[in-house]
Design a protein around this motif. Structure first.
Motif, PDB file in Angstrom:
ATOM      1  N   LEU B 116       0.839  -1.200   0.000  1.00  0.00           N
ATOM      2  CA  LEU B 116       0.000   0.000   0.000  1.00  0.00           C
ATOM      3  C   LEU B 116       0.874   1.251   0.000  1.00  0.00           C
ATOM      4  N   GLY B 117       2.089   1.129   0.553  1.00  0.00           N
ATOM      5  CA  GLY B 117       3.024   2.248   0.532  1.00  0.00           C
ATOM      6  C   GLY B 117       3.315   2.685  -0.897  1.00  0.00           C
ATOM      7  N   LEU B 118       3.328   1.740  -1.826  1.00  0.00           N
ATOM      8  CA  LEU B 118       3.553   2.069  -3.241  1.00  0.00           C
ATOM      9  C   LEU B 118       2.485   3.030  -3.745  1.00  0.00           C
ATOM     10  N   LEU B 119       1.243   2.776  -3.318  1.00  0.00           N
ATOM     11  CA  LEU B 119       0.134   3.632  -3.770  1.00  0.00           C
ATOM     12  C   LEU B 119       0.279   5.058  -3.238  1.00  0.00           C
ATOM     13  N   LEU B 120       0.993   5.193  -2.114  1.00  0.00           N
ATOM     14  CA  LEU B 120       1.118   6.511  -1.481  1.00  0.00           C
ATOM     15  C   LEU B 120       2.471   7.134  -1.778  1.00  0.00           C
ATOM     16  N   ASN B 121       3.221   6.537  -2.707  1.00  0.00           N
ATOM     17  CA  ASN B 121       4.520   7.103  -3.067  1.00  0.00           C
ATOM     18  C   ASN B 121       5.450   7.206  -1.856  1.00  0.00           C
ATOM     19  N   LEU B 122       5.386   6.209  -0.990  1.00  0.00           N
ATOM     20  CA  LEU B 122       6.290   6.182   0.162  1.00  0.00           C
ATOM     21  C   LEU B 122       7.707   5.989  -0.366  1.00  0.00           C
ATOM     22  N   PRO B 123       8.678   6.840   0.075  1.00  0.00           N
ATOM     23  CA  PRO B 123      10.051   6.716  -0.440  1.00  0.00           C
ATOM     24  C   PRO B 123      10.595   5.316  -0.187  1.00  0.00           C
ATOM     25  N   LEU B 124      11.391   4.817  -1.146  1.00  0.00           N
ATOM     26  CA  LEU B 124      11.848   3.423  -1.085  1.00  0.00           C
ATOM     27  C   LEU B 124      12.599   3.092   0.189  1.00  0.00           C
ATOM     28  N   GLU B 125      13.409   4.068   0.672  1.00  0.00           N
ATOM     29  CA  GLU B 125      14.238   3.742   1.834  1.00  0.00           C
ATOM     30  C   GLU B 125      13.400   3.558   3.095  1.00  0.00           C
ATOM     31  N   ALA B 126      12.106   3.884   3.038  1.00  0.00           N
ATOM     32  CA  ALA B 126      11.288   3.804   4.239  1.00  0.00           C
ATOM     33  C   ALA B 126      10.674   2.419   4.447  1.00  0.00           C
ATOM     34  N   TYR B 127      10.726   1.567   3.414  1.00  0.00           N
ATOM     35  CA  TYR B 127       9.968   0.310   3.524  1.00  0.00           C
ATOM     36  C   TYR B 127      10.448  -0.578   4.663  1.00  0.00           C
ATOM     37  N   GLY B 128      11.764  -0.705   4.775  1.00  0.00           N
ATOM     38  CA  GLY B 128      12.304  -1.537   5.858  1.00  0.00           C
ATOM     39  C   GLY B 128      11.884  -1.009   7.214  1.00  0.00           C
TER      40      GLY B 128
END
Lengths: 249, 222, 205
Positions: B116-128
């Motif tokens: 769902l972070g992808l849908l909100l344009n969450l910066p890549l480095e934040a996923y972990g």
């Protein structure tokens, strides 16, 4: 030798005692609040905020009483769960109902004060946020009690929630203050650095609102005890009609 | 101890067989997170800035749906009475059921959050960081939530009530969960303290919340 | 072993259900709590199981395991069966057996006694009311416990199943167990005494 609370635990004795105390408390509340208001309006104007700052004299006591009431809810809950104190639930219920009103007053006055100060009716200032969370905690207590049919069960469950609340309230405070610019509180209970001409009206108003709180609390407890007596009498009537019990004396 | 794992195992098996609850929670999570950008407009900068908050809030809302069911089925079909006569104290029963709830709701929602972070344009480095904080914070949600589940067993309008009861209790978890992710994103160095507090909140709720839940369950059994 | 109730008093929602109810059940005996609906039979059983504290009086189990509560030494079979519809009959049995600490070999005995062996792999949701009741009663045989508390155990059981239940109860009694059952129907239990429950009952007695 009975302790003070044990002697108070007897509802009949409580009714006698509170009947004597109540008029004096109500009178004291009226006088103190009247004097406090006069003092508040004759106090010098805050040079930045002008008349808007007068709302402090209601807002600050309400904030204090909203917390005091919750402490009383928690203490009463503890008394119910641990000591099965007969008046504990009456006290918890009354304190919660009055607490939610003072919390609401605190929120409304805070919001009115916020408009001239911040230019908005609501700012997510940590103190207001914590007060709002407290408001929801009170609403939860009241909603839980009202949605459980069996009154004894409702009392016990509400007491559990009351104690969970007092455990988590410090954590809530800590968490909402975490990210804020830490501002000193306006009335901490060491003597604050506030000019005496403003302090004395505040102290008088706080004392008056405190007396009002006690009067309302006693009255609410009396009402609740009477309501329970009426209910018990009705139940006896039903049982007498069914031939299951002797008529009451 | 054997009885404890039997109970956890049964709850996992039930969740697997009945499936619906996890599906509803995941579906609700997806719906909330997709609705918000529709309401806020497609400003990717704004979305990526508020993504940690949105993902956490939506996760809590999705969890709230399932909390009411935590003890309800066992209460209604008489299993709770038998569990109460078993070798485990009710505190341990509450731990087992909260643990199973975390495994079947907290973990799937956490796994879904990056998608769902992808849908909100969450910066890549934040996923972990996002997954890490959610893993650290969701136990608190399940264990504290068990108190709500236990309190509302015999309440009318249990569903709405549980949301009202849980909202104040979830504030610290929510606050530090969002704080940790945001701090990691801005690189302000505030990540570690917030993350550790979140872990502490989870650990404290694992220990303390079952005590409260068990007291409530005993009253419900009366 | 003796299960003793002393001057028990119960209230529900401010209403007194029964007062000064006293009884003793010895090993090998059954006690049938009888009385009209709402007399407090279920309340009495829940009180014996320890779910509910008596308003007055006390419940004691003499000669049992002193370290364990009565709850841990009893089987409580309430109105509901504690059977999960999405688990098969055998899975339901295996869970309660494991949770209550029963020996594995008793599982087959329990399934056979209550005539559920042929249904073992059927999810309990497909069972009829009577079969589900039997799946609930099966718990009695899964783990060994001296006290059986049965609330209307014959609900939705046909005649054959009632005989099976009576057989299981009688076997439990002759093994030195004791049974308290709430019922408004006659139960074919050996060595049973009746205990009228309720306010009107107490007035008569």
């Amino acid at each position: 030798m009975q302790t003070f609370t044990q002697r108070l635990a007897n509802p009949t004795r409580f009714m006698e005692l509170s009947a004597r105390l109540l008029p004096w408390m109500a009178f004291l509340a009226c006088v103190l609040i009247a004097v406090g208001l006069v003092m508040a309006f004759t106090a010098p104007l805050d040079y930045q905020q002008g008349h808007a700052a007068k709302i402090m004299y209601v807002h600050v006591p309400a904030a204090w009483l909203s917390m005091l009431a919750y402490a009383m809810v928690a203490a009463s809950s503890f008394g119910l769960l641990v000591f099965r104190h007969p008046l504990a639930d009456v006290s918890a219920k009354s304190a919660a109902l009055i607490g939610v009103v003072f919390t609401f007053v605190c929120l409304v006055t805070g919001s009115l004060w916020g408009k001239p100060m911040w230019g908005a009716f609501w700012s997510w200032d940590p103190r207001l946020t914590a007060e709002l969370v407290l408001f929801f905690l009170y609403l939860g207590l009241i909603a839980l009690r009202s949605s459980v049919e069996d009154e004894a069960l409702a009392a016990n469950l509400t007491a559990v929630l009351g104690i969970v609340g007092i455990v988590i309230l410090p954590v809530i405070h800590y968490s909402v203050y975490w990210n804020s610019i830490h501002q000193p509180p306006s009335l901490s209970f060491g003597w604050p650095k506030i000019h005496p001409s403003l302090l004395w009206p505040l102290v008088t108003m706080t004392a008056g609102m405190q007396a009002l709180f006690v009067a309302l609390y006693l009255k609410a407890m009396r009402n609740e005890i009477l309501r329970r007596r009426v209910k018990a009498l009705r139940l006896t009537e039903v049982q007498v009609a069914a031939g299951l019990a002797e008529p009451a004396e | 101890m054997k009885a404890f794992w039997h109970l956890v195992g049964r709850d996992l098996l039930l969740a697997w067989r009945e499936g619906g609850a996890i599906g509803v929670a995941l579906g609700f999570y997806l719906v909330v997170v997709t609705m918000l950008p529709l309401g806020l407009g497609p400003d990717l900068n704004l979305l990526s800035r508020i993504a940690p908050g949105l993902l956490w809030v939506a996760l809590l809302l999705a969890t709230l749906l399932s909390l009411g069911r935590l003890f309800e089925m066992d209460f209604e079909d008489g299993s709770l009475e038998v569990l109460a006569t078993g070798p485990l104290p009710l505190e341990a029963v509450a731990v087992a059921k909260s643990l199973a709830h975390w495994l079947t709701t907290g973990i799937p929602l956490t796994v879904m959050a990056p998608v769902l972070g992808l849908l909100l344009n969450l910066p890549l480095e934040a996923y972990g960081v996002l997954v890490g904080t959610m893993l650290a914070g969701t136990p608190a949600v399940s264990f504290i939530g068990a108190i709500g589940g236990a309190l509302t067993l015999r309440a009318r309008r249990g569903g709405v009530l549980i949301a009202l009861l849980m909202l104040p209790l979830f504030v610290p978890t929510l606050q530090f969960g969002i704080e940790a992710v945001s701090a990691a994103l801005t690189g302000s160095g505030g990540f570690m303290p917030a993350f550790l507090i979140l872990v502490a909140i989870s650990l404290a709720s694992v220990v303390l919340a079952p005590l409260a839940a068990a007291v409530a369950l005993r009253f419900q059994l009366q | 072993m003796k299960l003793i109730g002393e001057k028990l008093c119960a209230k529900r929602g401010g209403r007194v259900l029964f007062a000064k109810l006293s009884f003793t059940v010895d090993s090998g005996r059954a006690l049938l709590a009888i009385g009209p609906n709402g007399a407090g039979k279920t309340t009495l059983l829940r009180m014996l199981a320890g779910f509910l504290r008596p308003e007055a009086g006390q419940v004691r189990l003499e000669g049992g395991d002193a370290d364990a509560s009565i709850a841990e030494q009893c089987h409580y079979v309430g109105h509901a069966n504690a059977v999960k519809p999405s688990l098969t009959v055998a899975e339901n049995a295996a869970f309660w057996s494991g949770f209550l600490g029963g020996a594995a070999d008793r599982l087959e005995v329990a399934l056979n006694t209550f005539g559920l062996a042929a249904l073992r792999d059927i999810p309990a949701g497909y069972l009829s009311a009577g079969q589900r009741r039997r799946a609930g009663l099966m718990r009695l045989l899964l783990a060994e416990r001296p006290v059986w508390l049965l609330d209307e155990p014959t609900t939705s059981l046909d005649e054959t199943a009632q005989k099976v239940l009576a057989g299981a109860v009688n076997q439990h009694l002759s093994g030195g167990g004791l049974v308290v059952a709430a019922t408004h129907l006659p139960l074919a239990f050996d060595r049973a005494q009746e205990l009228p429950v309720g306010l009107s009952a107490a007035a008569v007695a």
